[in-house]
Design an enzyme around this catalytic site. Structure first.
Site, mmCIF file in Angstrom:
data_model
loop_
_atom_site.group_PDB
_atom_site.id
_atom_site.type_symbol
_atom_site.label_atom_id
_atom_site.label_comp_id
_atom_site.label_asym_id
_atom_site.label_seq_id
_atom_site.Cartn_x
_atom_site.Cartn_y
_atom_site.Cartn_z
ATOM 1 N N GLU A 161 -8.393 -10.517 -9.039
ATOM 2 C CA GLU A 161 -7.508 -9.402 -8.656
ATOM 3 C C GLU A 161 -6.220 -9.384 -9.472
ATOM 4 O OE1 GLU A 161 -7.164 -9.621 -4.365
ATOM 5 O OE2 GLU A 161 -9.223 -8.910 -4.097
ATOM 6 N N ASN A 197 -2.304 -0.616 6.905
ATOM 7 C CA ASN A 197 -1.851 -1.930 7.351
ATOM 8 C C ASN A 197 -0.931 -2.650 6.356
ATOM 9 O OD1 ASN A 197 -3.762 -2.474 5.494
ATOM 10 N ND2 ASN A 197 -5.092 -3.696 6.793
ATOM 11 N N TYR A 247 -12.469 -2.574 -3.852
ATOM 12 C CA TYR A 247 -13.066 -2.516 -2.515
ATOM 13 C C TYR A 247 -14.590 -2.456 -2.578
ATOM 14 C CZ TYR A 247 -8.446 -1.990 -0.351
ATOM 15 O OH TYR A 247 -7.156 -2.192 0.098
ATOM 16 N N ARG A 264 1.605 -7.354 9.289
ATOM 17 C CA ARG A 264 0.873 -6.256 9.930
ATOM 18 C C ARG A 264 1.217 -6.157 11.410
ATOM 19 N NH1 ARG A 264 -4.697 -7.876 6.760
ATOM 20 N NH2 ARG A 264 -4.477 -6.487 4.957
ATOM 21 N N HIS A 300 -2.229 -5.328 0.976
ATOM 22 C CA HIS A 300 -3.457 -6.030 0.615
ATOM 23 C C HIS A 300 -3.053 -7.425 0.164
ATOM 24 C CE1 HIS A 300 -7.120 -7.294 -1.367
ATOM 25 N NE2 HIS A 300 -6.334 -7.732 -2.339
ATOM 26 N N LYS A 311 0.830 -1.202 0.000
ATOM 27 C CA LYS A 311 0.000 0.000 0.000
ATOM 28 C C LYS A 311 0.868 1.258 0.000
ATOM 29 C CE LYS A 311 -3.988 -2.212 2.200
ATOM 30 N NZ LYS A 311 -5.079 -2.060 3.196
HETATM 31 N N1 UDP Z 1 -10.291 -1.223 6.745
HETATM 32 C C1 UDP Z 1 -10.405 -0.158 7.629
HETATM 33 N N2 UDP Z 1 -11.241 -0.274 8.717
HETATM 34 C C2 UDP Z 1 -11.978 -1.399 8.948
HETATM 35 C C3 UDP Z 1 -11.860 -2.482 8.045
HETATM 36 C C4 UDP Z 1 -11.017 -2.363 6.948
HETATM 37 O O1 UDP Z 1 -9.758 0.871 7.451
HETATM 38 O O2 UDP Z 1 -12.734 -1.437 9.939
HETATM 39 C C5 UDP Z 1 -9.395 -1.112 5.577
HETATM 40 C C6 UDP Z 1 -8.046 -1.808 5.792
HETATM 41 O O3 UDP Z 1 -7.039 -1.029 5.155
HETATM 42 C C7 UDP Z 1 -8.240 -3.130 5.063
HETATM 43 C C8 UDP Z 1 -9.116 -2.705 3.900
HETATM 44 O O4 UDP Z 1 -10.002 -1.733 4.448
HETATM 45 O O5 UDP Z 1 -7.013 -3.708 4.660
HETATM 46 C C9 UDP Z 1 -9.921 -3.830 3.264
HETATM 47 O O6 UDP Z 1 -10.712 -4.439 4.244
HETATM 48 P P1 UDP Z 1 -10.891 -6.016 4.309
HETATM 49 O O7 UDP Z 1 -12.019 -6.291 5.243
HETATM 50 O O8 UDP Z 1 -10.989 -6.573 2.927
HETATM 51 O O9 UDP Z 1 -9.532 -6.493 5.039
HETATM 52 P P2 UDP Z 1 -8.219 -7.240 4.483
HETATM 53 O O10 UDP Z 1 -8.684 -8.261 3.479
HETATM 54 O O11 UDP Z 1 -7.323 -6.189 3.876
HETATM 55 O O12 UDP Z 1 -7.606 -7.873 5.699
HETATM 56 MG MG MG Z 2 -9.921 -8.018 1.835
#
Ligand code: UDP
Ligand code: MG
Length: 153
Positions: free
Chosen positions: A126, A112, A49, A102, A115, A9
């Protein structure tokens, strides 16, 4: 073998952690099938997203993914999707376990570091979203038998 999409990221680019994160995947034994630097577009992020579009943080998440270019990569390996998710750790950097990416580098839910695709169906979509076919490389890894038993790959 599976292919999975990883995005380093913009926070990772800003913090100068590109090499450190890439080297964790290399050391694990994953094979780099594609990598490039990109400034993600709003259109890409709306698709990427889409599952979060009703969330209150949707716009701030998209904004954070566009503060600078990102590094998109495709990693290959046996069970690569799950292996990379496990290496990434839980979404919230404050809750992610030490030893995960992370857990070691993030103190934020949003910022974090990476992705990572979460399932075979999403990984296939993707990889196509961010790479043209001619940007994904298949090449013989010389040391495959040092990374896997012969009946594992
Ligand atoms: N995210 C956030 N707050 C939340 C949940 C997600 O800012 O409460 C952001 C975070 O950067 C995350 C991204 O949205 O990586 C995508 O969310 P997802 O649930 O797909 O999580 P990931 O697959 O990245 O673990
Ligand atoms: Mg995700």
């Amino acid at each position: 073998m599976e292919k999975t999409l990883v995005i380093l990221k913009p926070c990772t680019v800003q913090r100068g952690l590109i090499g450190e994160i890439i080297s964790r995947f290399e050391r694990k034994g994953l094979i780099l099938a594609g990598m490039k630097m990109m400034w993600l577009t709003d259109e890409m992020l709306n698709e990427h997203y889409a599952h979060l579009r009703e969330k209150p943080f949707f716009q701030r998440l998209k904004d954070s993914m566009r503060i600078s270019p990102a590094i998109v990569c495709c990693w290959e390996g046996v069970d690569a999707i799950q292996v990379v998710r496990t290496m990434a750790g839980s979404t919230n950097g404050r809750a992610a376990l030490p030893g995960t990416i992370r857990g070691d580098y993030s103190i934020s839910f949003q910022e974090n570091i990476v992705h990572a695709s979460d399932a075979p169906e999403t990984a296939a979509i993707e990889v196509k979203r961010f790479f043209n076919e001619n940007e994904i490389y298949t090449y013989p890894p010389a040391l495959l038998s040092s990374f896997y038993a012969t009946d594992e790959f």
